[in-house]
Design a protein around this motif. Structure first.
Motif, PDB file in Angstrom:
ATOM      1  N   VAL A   8      -4.849  15.042   6.657  1.00 40.43           N
ATOM      2  CA  VAL A   8      -5.858  14.047   6.994  1.00 40.43           C
ATOM      3  C   VAL A   8      -5.148  12.761   7.425  1.00 40.43           C
ATOM      4  N   ALA A   9      -5.601  12.197   8.521  1.00 36.40           N
ATOM      5  CA  ALA A   9      -5.012  10.957   9.032  1.00 36.40           C
ATOM      6  C   ALA A   9      -5.367   9.778   8.138  1.00 36.40           C
ATOM      7  N   THR A  10      -4.480   8.802   8.122  1.00 39.05           N
ATOM      8  CA  THR A  10      -4.701   7.562   7.378  1.00 39.05           C
ATOM      9  C   THR A  10      -4.456   6.375   8.306  1.00 39.05           C
ATOM     10  N   GLN A  11      -4.704   5.198   7.795  1.00 39.76           N
ATOM     11  CA  GLN A  11      -4.529   3.991   8.594  1.00 39.76           C
ATOM     12  C   GLN A  11      -3.097   3.871   9.130  1.00 39.76           C
ATOM     13  N   ARG A  12      -2.122   4.347   8.381  1.00 41.64           N
ATOM     14  CA  ARG A  12      -0.735   4.234   8.836  1.00 41.64           C
ATOM     15  C   ARG A  12      -0.436   5.132  10.036  1.00 41.64           C
ATOM     16  N   ASP A  13      -1.364   6.032  10.377  1.00 39.53           N
ATOM     17  CA  ASP A  13      -1.187   6.908  11.535  1.00 39.53           C
ATOM     18  C   ASP A  13      -1.695   6.296  12.841  1.00 39.53           C
ATOM     19  N   ILE A  14      -2.385   5.173  12.771  1.00 36.32           N
ATOM     20  CA  ILE A  14      -2.969   4.591  13.983  1.00 36.32           C
ATOM     21  C   ILE A  14      -1.900   4.313  15.034  1.00 36.32           C
TER      22      ILE A  14
END
Length: 166
Positions: A8-14
Motif C-alpha cells: 500500500v502506498a504512503t505519503q512518502r511514495d508521492i
C-alpha cells in the motif's frame, strides 16, 4: 513474482511516483498521442494525486531499483461522477517504461482485482490511455468507447473507457 514487492502506498511514495510518472509517461504515450495533446496533458497527468496515493487502495511495486510501478482502485470515480453500486474504478496505473513485460503491471492489477473484489466491487471501470488498451484487454477488460477527460478548462485527454467483471 520474484524480485518485486507490492505494498500500500504512503505519503512518502508521492515523490518517487512523481518521478516514475514524469519519466515513463512521455515515452510510453508518445506513439499514440500527437505532440499537441502531450504538451498540455503531460504536466497534468504526470503528477501524483496525494489524496489518491494515501487513500489505502493505491499500491506501489518496488524492486531493487525502487518504485517501478504504481496504481490502484477506488469506488470514487476519477472524473468526479457519482460512484455506481458494485463498481470500482482503476486509478492512475503506471509501469516503469524500462520494466515493461516483466510482470510488474500484471502483478499490480492482480492485487487490485483481489482487493476490489474483497471490498465488494463486482465490476471495475477503467479510463485507459490509448497506449494501455491492449494491456487491459489482456486482463479481461473490454473497450466501451472513446471518451475525452477534462483535465482543466480547455485541456482534454483522449482515453478509452473499459470495463471488467470481477
Amino acid at each position: 513474482m520474484d524480485g518485486f514487492e507490492i505494498r500500500v502506498a504512503t505519503q512518502r511514495d508521492i515523490a518517487p511516483i512523481d518521478v516514475l510518472l514524469s519519466r515513463s509517461y512521455p515515452i510510453l504515450l508518445k506513439p499514440d498521442y500527437p505532440p499537441s495533446v502531450l504538451v498540455t496533458a503531460l504536466p497534468l497527468i504526470s503528477k501524483a494525486n496525494p489524496n489518491l496515493i494515501t487513500c489505502g487502495t493505491y499500491y506501489v511495486v518496488e524492486d531493487a531499483d525502487g518504485v517501478v510501478g504504481a496504481g490502484g482502485w477506488t469506488f470514487a470515480a476519477p472524473t468526479g461522477h457519482q460512484p455506481r453500486r458494485g463498481r470500482g474504478n482503476i486509478r492512475h496505473v503506471v509501469t516503469d517504461h524500462l520494466k515493461l513485460r516483466q510482470g510488474v503491471g500484471r502483478a499490480l492489477m492482480q492485487r487490485i482485482f483481489e482487493e476490489a473484489a474483497s471490498a465488494g466491487a463486482e465490476w471495475l471501470d477503467c479510463l485507459s490511455t490509448r497506449t494501455a488498451v491492449p494491456f487491459y484487454q489482456s486482463l479481461g477488460f473490454r473497450p466501451m468507447g472513446e471518451v475525452s477527460i477534462d483535465l482543466r478548462p480547455g485541456i482534454t485527454f483522449p482515453s478509452v473507457l473499459m470495463e471488467r467483471a470481477l
